[in-house]
Enzyme design. Structure first.
Site, PDB file in Angstrom:
ATOM      1  N   CYS A   1     -10.069  -5.375  -0.080  1.00  0.00           N
ATOM      2  CA  CYS A   1     -11.224  -4.484   0.097  1.00  0.00           C
ATOM      3  C   CYS A   1     -12.133  -4.577  -1.138  1.00  0.00           C
ATOM      4  CB  CYS A   1     -10.747  -3.042   0.301  1.00  0.00           C
ATOM      5  SG  CYS A   1     -10.230  -2.224  -1.221  1.00  0.00           S
TER       6      CYS A   1
ATOM      7  N   GLU B   1      -2.943  -4.572  -3.193  1.00  0.00           N
ATOM      8  CA  GLU B   1      -3.399  -5.481  -4.256  1.00  0.00           C
ATOM      9  C   GLU B   1      -3.425  -4.781  -5.605  1.00  0.00           C
ATOM     10  OE1 GLU B   1      -4.699  -4.889  -1.302  1.00  0.00           O
ATOM     11  OE2 GLU B   1      -5.932  -6.549  -0.560  1.00  0.00           O
TER      12      GLU B   1
ATOM     13  N   ASN C   1       0.826  -1.208   0.000  1.00  0.00           N
ATOM     14  CA  ASN C   1       0.000   0.000   0.000  1.00  0.00           C
ATOM     15  C   ASN C   1       0.860   1.259   0.000  1.00  0.00           C
ATOM     16  OD1 ASN C   1       0.509  -0.997   2.624  1.00  0.00           O
ATOM     17  ND2 ASN C   1      -1.161   0.176   3.520  1.00  0.00           N
TER      18      ASN C   1
ATOM     19  N   CYS D   1      -4.241   0.668  -2.432  1.00  0.00           N
ATOM     20  CA  CYS D   1      -4.042  -0.604  -1.734  1.00  0.00           C
ATOM     21  C   CYS D   1      -2.941  -1.435  -2.396  1.00  0.00           C
ATOM     22  CB  CYS D   1      -5.322  -1.433  -1.782  1.00  0.00           C
ATOM     23  SG  CYS D   1      -6.686  -0.776  -0.839  1.00  0.00           S
TER      24      CYS D   1
ATOM     25  N   CYS E   1     -10.596  -3.444  -4.468  1.00  0.00           N
ATOM     26  CA  CYS E   1      -9.607  -4.404  -4.979  1.00  0.00           C
ATOM     27  C   CYS E   1     -10.301  -5.651  -5.523  1.00  0.00           C
ATOM     28  CB  CYS E   1      -8.608  -4.772  -3.885  1.00  0.00           C
ATOM     29  SG  CYS E   1      -7.501  -3.392  -3.484  1.00  0.00           S
TER      30      CYS E   1
ATOM     31  N   GLU F   1       0.383   5.138   0.726  1.00  0.00           N
ATOM     32  CA  GLU F   1      -0.536   6.126   1.303  1.00  0.00           C
ATOM     33  C   GLU F   1      -0.152   7.543   0.904  1.00  0.00           C
ATOM     34  OE1 GLU F   1      -0.885   5.179   5.494  1.00  0.00           O
ATOM     35  OE2 GLU F   1      -2.083   3.400   5.022  1.00  0.00           O
TER      36      GLU F   1
HETATM   37  N1  THU Z   1      -5.285  -1.647   2.440  1.00  0.00           N
HETATM   38  C1  THU Z   1      -4.716  -2.418   1.470  1.00  0.00           C
HETATM   39  O1  THU Z   1      -3.585  -2.171   1.046  1.00  0.00           O
HETATM   40  N2  THU Z   1      -5.446  -3.469   0.996  1.00  0.00           N
HETATM   41  C2  THU Z   1      -6.710  -3.788   1.401  1.00  0.00           C
HETATM   42  O2  THU Z   1      -7.353  -4.629   0.793  1.00  0.00           O
HETATM   43  C3  THU Z   1      -7.266  -3.120   2.572  1.00  0.00           C
HETATM   44  C4  THU Z   1      -6.616  -1.861   2.973  1.00  0.00           C
HETATM   45  C5  THU Z   1      -4.525  -0.502   2.946  1.00  0.00           C
HETATM   46  C6  THU Z   1      -5.110   0.831   2.568  1.00  0.00           C
HETATM   47  C7  THU Z   1      -4.553   1.722   3.649  1.00  0.00           C
HETATM   48  O3  THU Z   1      -3.263   2.169   3.243  1.00  0.00           O
HETATM   49  C8  THU Z   1      -4.400   0.799   4.851  1.00  0.00           C
HETATM   50  O4  THU Z   1      -4.479  -0.508   4.343  1.00  0.00           O
HETATM   51  C9  THU Z   1      -5.464   1.007   5.904  1.00  0.00           C
HETATM   52  O5  THU Z   1      -6.732   0.899   5.365  1.00  0.00           O
END
Ligand code: THU
Length: 163
Positions: free
Chosen positions: A112, A75, A62, A73, A115, A64
């Site tokens: 999520c 994925e 991820n 994310c 994704c 940010e």
């Molecule tokens: N996140 C992912 O990378 N993948 C997911 O499927 C769920 C959430 C990340 C997004 C954000 O940077 C952190 O997790 C908290 O939500």
């Protein structure tokens, strides 16, 4: 009117060595990728590793952003990188896990909704299911044989063929 029911099939284990060796290896690579995540705001470092038809493994984590919705994310970082660099290769499998500083996360971290939609897009594109394996830092590991189990009644390109 008829009442219908959908069944979701998945496997669950807390022993990574019960998975196919290529899948447990992918989880290890996802964990390594999670450690390289850029997640200064959540501290929740997610890693994804996917295996292509040619055996190559592509990882993502991820990313940010101070403007929160601009982040992405793990994925999707991995899938988009794979599609950008190897557009002709099939995605066989994706593994997802996390790395945190605090208390160990025991719940498997599923992709999520956004994704899931992206995984569905590439399954539809390649006309082949993508195996999805996800885990926390310890405890249960869940594996499904395609996005249908996580996102039934998916919206895809067929729904756009309305003319
Ligand atoms: N996140 C992912 O990378 N993948 C997911 O499927 C769920 C959430 C990340 C997004 C954000 O940077 C952190 O997790 C908290 O939500």
């Amino acid at each position: 009117m008829i009442k219908k029911e959908l069944t979701i099939r998945y496997i669950e284990t807390d022993q990574a060595d019960e998975l196919e060796p290529s899948e447990s290896a992918l989880l290890v690579q996802a964990k390594e990728a999670a450690k390289r995540a850029y997640a200064p705001y959540s501290g929740f470092r997610v890693g994804a590793a996917l295996r292509l038809g040619n055996g190559q493994v592509i990882t993502g984590n991820n990313q940010e952003n101070a403007a929160y919705p601009s982040g992405l994310c793990a994925e999707r970082v991995a899938i988009f990188a794979a599609s950008a660099m190897h557009p002709g290769e099939v995605i066989e499998s994706i593994a997802i896990t996390i790395d945190t500083d605090g208390q160990k996360v025991i719940d498997p971290v599923p992709p999520c909704g956004a994704c899931r939609q992206v995984i569905a897009e590439y399954e539809n594109k390649q006309q082949k299911k993508i195996r999805i394996t996800f885990a926390g830092e310890t405890g249960r590991i869940i594996q499904v044989e395609g996005i249908e189990s996580l996102l039934p009644m998916t919206f895809n390109s067929h729904n756009l063929q309305h003319r």
